[in-house]
Design an enzyme around this catalytic site. Structure first.
Site, PDB file in Angstrom:
ATOM      1  N   GLY A 113      49.096  70.116  67.457  1.00 48.40           N
ATOM      2  CA  GLY A 113      49.953  68.480  67.023  1.00 48.40           C
ATOM      3  C   GLY A 113      49.101  68.139  66.053  1.00 48.40           C
ATOM      4  O   GLY A 113      48.771  66.833  66.128  1.00 48.40           O
ATOM      5  N   GLU A 172      39.472  77.483  62.992  1.00 51.58           N
ATOM      6  CA  GLU A 172      40.361  78.016  62.540  1.00 51.58           C
ATOM      7  C   GLU A 172      40.277  78.400  60.930  1.00 51.58           C
ATOM      8  O   GLU A 172      40.758  79.682  60.132  1.00 51.58           O
ATOM      9  CB  GLU A 172      41.910  76.977  61.962  1.00 51.58           C
ATOM     10  CG  GLU A 172      42.493  77.208  61.617  1.00 51.58           C
ATOM     11  CD  GLU A 172      43.702  76.310  61.508  1.00 51.58           C
ATOM     12  OE1 GLU A 172      44.013  75.519  61.645  1.00 51.58           O
ATOM     13  OE2 GLU A 172      45.349  76.839  60.960  1.00 51.58           O
ATOM     14  N   SER A 210      44.801  73.354  52.535  1.00 52.82           N
ATOM     15  CA  SER A 210      45.103  74.584  51.552  1.00 52.82           C
ATOM     16  C   SER A 210      44.138  75.219  50.591  1.00 52.82           C
ATOM     17  O   SER A 210      42.979  73.640  50.314  1.00 52.82           O
ATOM     18  CB  SER A 210      46.413  73.020  50.692  1.00 52.82           C
ATOM     19  OG  SER A 210      45.369  72.432  50.213  1.00 52.82           O
ATOM     20  N   GLU A 247      43.918  74.258  47.536  1.00 50.18           N
ATOM     21  CA  GLU A 247      42.994  72.966  46.865  1.00 50.18           C
ATOM     22  C   GLU A 247      42.023  72.324  47.241  1.00 50.18           C
ATOM     23  O   GLU A 247      41.228  71.456  47.061  1.00 50.18           O
ATOM     24  CB  GLU A 247      45.030  72.211  46.591  1.00 50.18           C
ATOM     25  CG  GLU A 247      45.549  72.655  45.039  1.00 50.18           C
ATOM     26  CD  GLU A 247      46.245  73.558  45.959  1.00 50.18           C
ATOM     27  OE1 GLU A 247      46.827  73.972  46.968  1.00 50.18           O
ATOM     28  OE2 GLU A 247      46.887  74.705  45.088  1.00 50.18           O
TER      29      GLU A 247
HETATM   30  C1  LIG Z   1      52.125  78.373  58.479  1.00 49.27           C
HETATM   31  C2  LIG Z   1      51.540  77.164  58.791  1.00 49.27           C
HETATM   32  C3  LIG Z   1      51.771  76.536  60.058  1.00 49.27           C
HETATM   33  C4  LIG Z   1      50.754  74.881  60.556  1.00 49.27           C
HETATM   34  N1  LIG Z   1      50.864  74.961  61.561  1.00 49.27           N
HETATM   35  C5  LIG Z   1      50.489  73.911  61.793  1.00 49.27           C
HETATM   36  C6  LIG Z   1      50.570  73.334  63.601  1.00 49.27           C
HETATM   37  O1  LIG Z   1      49.771  74.911  64.415  1.00 49.27           O
HETATM   38  N2  LIG Z   1      49.112  72.137  63.697  1.00 49.27           N
HETATM   39  C7  LIG Z   1      49.875  71.632  62.371  1.00 49.27           C
HETATM   40  O2  LIG Z   1      49.479  70.732  63.081  1.00 49.27           O
HETATM   41  N3  LIG Z   1      50.018  71.615  61.586  1.00 49.27           N
HETATM   42  C8  LIG Z   1      50.655  72.608  60.908  1.00 49.27           C
HETATM   43  N4  LIG Z   1      50.289  72.518  59.484  1.00 49.27           N
HETATM   44  C9  LIG Z   1      50.675  71.578  58.535  1.00 49.27           C
HETATM   45  C10 LIG Z   1      49.422  72.006  58.012  1.00 49.27           C
HETATM   46  O3  LIG Z   1      47.801  71.499  58.249  1.00 49.27           O
HETATM   47  C11 LIG Z   1      49.807  70.722  56.342  1.00 49.27           C
HETATM   48  O4  LIG Z   1      50.761  71.932  55.973  1.00 49.27           O
HETATM   49  C12 LIG Z   1      48.804  71.305  55.757  1.00 49.27           C
HETATM   50  O5  LIG Z   1      47.645  70.458  55.557  1.00 49.27           O
HETATM   51  C13 LIG Z   1      49.429  70.349  53.924  1.00 49.27           C
HETATM   52  O6  LIG Z   1      50.391  69.468  54.237  1.00 49.27           O
HETATM   53  P1  LIG Z   1      51.057  68.853  53.634  1.00 49.27           P
HETATM   54  O7  LIG Z   1      52.318  70.420  53.680  1.00 49.27           O
HETATM   55  O8  LIG Z   1      51.680  67.534  53.912  1.00 49.27           O
HETATM   56  O9  LIG Z   1      50.912  68.734  51.763  1.00 49.27           O
HETATM   57  P2  LIG Z   1      50.446  67.965  51.087  1.00 49.27           P
HETATM   58  O10 LIG Z   1      49.352  67.630  51.855  1.00 49.27           O
HETATM   59  O11 LIG Z   1      51.819  66.656  51.089  1.00 49.27           O
HETATM   60  O12 LIG Z   1      50.537  69.121  50.074  1.00 49.27           O
HETATM   61  C14 LIG Z   1      50.920  69.231  48.919  1.00 49.27           C
HETATM   62  C15 LIG Z   1      50.645  70.068  47.718  1.00 49.27           C
HETATM   63  O13 LIG Z   1      49.296  69.051  47.193  1.00 49.27           O
HETATM   64  C16 LIG Z   1      48.035  69.591  46.914  1.00 49.27           C
HETATM   65  N5  LIG Z   1      46.968  68.721  47.335  1.00 49.27           N
HETATM   66  C17 LIG Z   1      47.070  67.480  48.453  1.00 49.27           C
HETATM   67  N6  LIG Z   1      46.377  66.879  48.638  1.00 49.27           N
HETATM   68  C18 LIG Z   1      45.084  66.970  47.163  1.00 49.27           C
HETATM   69  C19 LIG Z   1      43.610  66.823  46.812  1.00 49.27           C
HETATM   70  N7  LIG Z   1      43.229  65.930  47.838  1.00 49.27           N
HETATM   71  N8  LIG Z   1      43.450  67.492  45.499  1.00 49.27           N
HETATM   72  C20 LIG Z   1      44.455  68.663  45.034  1.00 49.27           C
HETATM   73  N9  LIG Z   1      45.401  68.956  45.505  1.00 49.27           N
HETATM   74  C21 LIG Z   1      45.801  68.017  46.934  1.00 49.27           C
HETATM   75  C22 LIG Z   1      48.526  70.269  48.099  1.00 49.27           C
HETATM   76  O14 LIG Z   1      46.622  71.473  48.122  1.00 49.27           O
HETATM   77  C23 LIG Z   1      49.533  71.645  48.054  1.00 49.27           C
HETATM   78  O15 LIG Z   1      50.005  72.336  47.237  1.00 49.27           O
HETATM   79  C24 LIG Z   1      50.699  74.083  59.620  1.00 49.27           C
HETATM   80  C25 LIG Z   1      51.189  74.575  58.207  1.00 49.27           C
HETATM   81  C26 LIG Z   1      52.448  75.947  57.675  1.00 49.27           C
HETATM   82  C27 LIG Z   1      52.449  76.320  56.091  1.00 49.27           C
END
Ligand SMILES: Cc1cc2nc3c(=O)[nH]c(=O)nc-3n(C[C@H](O)[C@H](O)[C@H](O)COP(=O)(O)OP(=O)(O)OC[C@H]3O[C@@H](n4cnc5c(N)ncnc54)[C@H](O)[C@@H]3O)c2cc1C
Lengths: 394, 322
Positions: A125, A242, A369, A371
């Protein structure tokens, strides 16, 4: 892959034989989420009994303490035998284990680690609607009241949270200090009053992750990992497992799963198509490079030589190779890859190439991600200047 | 004899590094001889150091990193072939001379029918080895005409040969041929890894110092991310290279490596030119030398299409037989 020069030939044939007898053949037939979860629990228990579930844990655990060479053989054989991946126990055997092992106190270790082997599952979480890539922006509040912390807030994208017994929770205990310094780490009971979980529908038809709503949930102080304000540091232990440890399993699984692409090439009679052979050859090289990277990474880590950014390199190399692997499958699969399957939980071997392709985004987005990993490599490994903290619109 | 990868790298860097990028050909050739590198892979009972593929890779990485000119790859291969064929009358003499730096020709082209092409520095050699899958011959060079390549660090010649003496036939020749081919792929891959690493470092340095819009270019994320991808490509190619320097490595393992490493070098060098802007298009700046060497490495010894196709076919066969 079977080869007279293989120094692991004995352990390879032992695993292979075991798999012939024990591999669940029907795991893709699960028509409901419940059936899938039941088959996952069953499979995990079998692997625990055989000593194959936690090869990366220390030797004091049954089935732990296996050499890297043995681990690789195991993962490769599991994939070639088309055995299901342990999706349900992924977070418990990697994230929860690494966090407890490195940062948990003796009580916490003694209580929770054995239960993981008995089948207790965990979720992570961390992420919130406003805290994704910018994880330190976590807003979920934890307020100390006597012997408990009271938690209020929302978590999102938590993999398998709807089936989890416990949660690795990152919450905010202070809004005064710097973003990171106000965070604290907890072990939360998912059955506690005030915890509500809502599964999220994903593009490939699964409900692999979920939202978690926390409404005055009480967590005993004894369930805090580290001190108040040390949550960020503890979270790094979770994340580094991870980004690093899991990649050997995944890399060698992908290597084993190359046989799926080979089967497909034969099935669609493209085995004399020079273009297809080239792409398959290039993919083989890419996957081999990921395995070599993962080997090198773990060896460096064990010798205390790991450097900032190393894990990011491995993770991005893996996520790109996974995309290429599944994209080749979709291309060769033609129309067959375009028909839906009801449930596909399966990572890189769901049996539906389009689903595998969509699943590959999990690795370019989750766990930091692509990025974000590039930022880490450029700024922290290669010493390029860091983004200024304050900005104004021009 | 055991020498660690790091020791080899350090001594190679020390030996070559002081001369800067693209040192004069004669000078670096003398250094290679002085440092005993041509004896490196020669078995101890032939008076060599008996080092394996790992040592070769370490040296070729450094040759690539410094864009060292000259026919080192061909020379090392020729020496290796002399050691792996059955003994013949002039062998020891030839071997000794080659280790001492006397040039012995060999084609770096994959297919060698008709005119022999891609023979480095053939104008300075009087003899060459002609390799085929079931026949290896020693030949006199009758005439050699240079076919100038964009890459000025290599001088490649088309060669007409005169008399030939067959020095290996059948299975002996086949083994030596496959071994030479494997080492050619390893050498070109290592050269590519070294070159890619160097041109990447150069690009990072440039982005950190060059300022536009009142800030270093390195602050722009669009550029950081490209650099990070270049880094991933180089690190992955190098990891694959080291995993292919064992003794029991087969040709198809090296095939996939050759394709991956030389393609990565091309991509990294292309990006490097772009990231340098106008200066990257000037002959004064070394960027283009990496680009040209990258493309020549990709073309020599069979291109990525050839080797990926080969690796794919073998991998498909292996999966079937499992
Ligand atoms: C299949 C899956 C399983 C997951 N499981 C878990 C889990 O068990 N527990 C948990 O806590 N979370 C989990 N996550 C969450 C995951 O950690 C987040 O989705 C991830 O950190 C990205 O955050 P966001 O989705 O808010 O995207 P955002 O942070 O909003 O990013 C959107 C886009 O902007 C880009 N971006 C963001 N910041 C920057 C930057 N500084 N420079 C350049 N580009 C940038 C990103 O790369 C992405 O392309 C999971 C996600 C997925 C897809």
């Amino acid at each position: 892959m079977s080869n007279v020069n293989d120094p692991q030939a004995a352990s390879r044939s032992e695993v292979r034989q075991w798999l012939v007898e024990h591999r669940p053949a029907d795991w893709r037939d699960a028509a409901t989420h419940e059936a899938f979860v039941a088959s996952q629990r069953n499979w995990f228990a079998k692997l625990v009994d055989a000593g194959y579930a936690i090869p990366h844990w220390p030797a004091q655990w049954p089935g732990g303490g296996r050499s890297l060479a043995e681990q690789k053989v195991l993962y490769e054989e599991l994939a070639s035998a088309d055995a299901p991946r342990l999706l349900l126990s992924f977070v418990s055997t990697y994230h929860a284990f690494a966090t407890l092992h490195e940062c948990g106190n003796d009580n916490q270790k003694a209580r929770y680690l054995p239960r993981i082997l008995e089948g207790e599952t965990w979720c992570q979480g961390f992420s919130e609607p406003g805290a994704g890539s910018d994880l330190a922006a976590v807003r979920c509040r934890a307020e100390r009241k006597g012997d408990v912390y009271v938690i209020n807030g929302q978590k999102v994208w938590s993999t398998m949270a709807q089936y989890a017994d416990r949660c690795l929770l990152l919450a905010r205990t202070s809004t005064e200090s710097a973003k990171q310094a106000g965070l604290t780490y907890f072990l939360m009971d998912m059955k506690a009053p005030g915890v509500t979980v809502r599964p999220i529908h994903q593009i490939q038809g699964d409900e692999e992750f979920a939202e978690i709503f926390l409404d005055n949930v009480e967590i005993p102080v004894s369930e805090r990992v580290g001190e108040e304000g040390q949550g960020w540091a503890v979270a790094q232990a979770t994340l580094s497992s991870e980004r690093g440890l899991t990649l050997m399993e995944l890399g060698y699984r992908m290597r084993g799963a190359l046989s799926r692409v080979a089967d497909l090439i034969n099935t669609v009679a493209r085995h004399d198509d020079e273009g297809v052979l080239r792409d398959f050859g290039a993919l083989t090289g890419q996957v081999e490079a990921v395995c070599a990277l993962a080997d090198q990474f773990l060896e460096n880590r064990m010798n205390g030589l790991e450097q900032i950014g190393d894990a990011s390199v491995v993770k991005n190399a893996y996520s790109r190779a996974l995309r290429a692997y599944s994209a080749l499958g979709v291309r060769l699969g033609g129309m067959a890859a375009q028909y839906r399957t009801p449930i596909t939980y399966g990572d890189l071997n769901s049996g539906n190439w389009m689903a595998d392709f969509m699943n590959s985004y999990a690795w370019t987005i989750a766990g930091g991600s692509e990025e974000v990993q590039r930022n880490i490599i450029a700024e922290r490994m290669l010493g390029m200047p860091r983004e200024p903290k304050n900005w104004v619109l021009a | 004899m055991m020498i660690s990868r790091e020791e080899l790298r350090d001594s190679a860097r020390k030996g070559l590094g002081s001369d800067g990028l693209m040192p004069p050909a004669d000078q670096s050739w003398e250094r290679l001889v002085e440092m005993g590198w041509f004896a490196m892979a020669v078995p101890e009972d032939h008076g060599g150091l008996g080092l394996g593929p790992e040592a070769l890779a370490a040296v070729h990485i450094e040759l690539g990193r410094a864009l060292v000119p000259g026919p080192a790859i061909a020379q090392m291969l020729a020496i290796d072939v002399l050691c792996s064929v059955p003994d013949f009358a002039a062998r020891d003499e030839l071997l000794g001379a080659a280790i001492g730096g006397q040039r012995l020709g060999l084609s770096l082209a994959l297919h060698q029918a008709g005119t022999l092409t891609c023979v480095p520095d053939a104008d300075q050699a009087s003899q060459m080895l002609v390799l085929g899958p079931d026949r290896i011959a020693l030949a006199d060079i009758a005439s050699a005409s240079q076919n100038a390549t964009w890459d000025e660090t290599r001088r490649l010649f088309d060669v007409e040969i005169a008399g030939q003496t067959v020095i290996a036939n059948g299975a002996d020749a086949h083994d030596a041929y496959i071994r030479a081919l494997s080492r050619l792929l390893l050498a070109l891959s290592a050269d590519a890894v070294g070159g890619a690493d160097a041109v990447l470092d150069m690009s990072i340095e440039y982005l950190k110092t060059r300022r536009q819009f009142d800030r270093p270019l390195a602050l722009f994320q669009a550029l950081k991310h490209r650099v990070a991808d270049m880094k991933i490509a180089v690190v992955a190619a190098e990891a694959l290279l080291w995993s292919r320097t064992g003794d029991a490595v087969s040709l198809h393992d090296l095939a996939a490596l050759k394709a991956l490493a030389t393609t990565s070098f091309c991509r990294v060098a292309e990006e490097a030119v772009q990231l340098h802007g106008g200066i990257g298009l000037t002959v004064e700046h070394p960027c283009h030398r990496f680009l040209k060497r990258a493309y020549l490495n990709a073309a020599l010894g069979g291109d990525a299409d050839h080797w990926n196709g080969f690796a794919g076919r073998v991998a498909l066969g292996q999966q079937k037989s499992n």
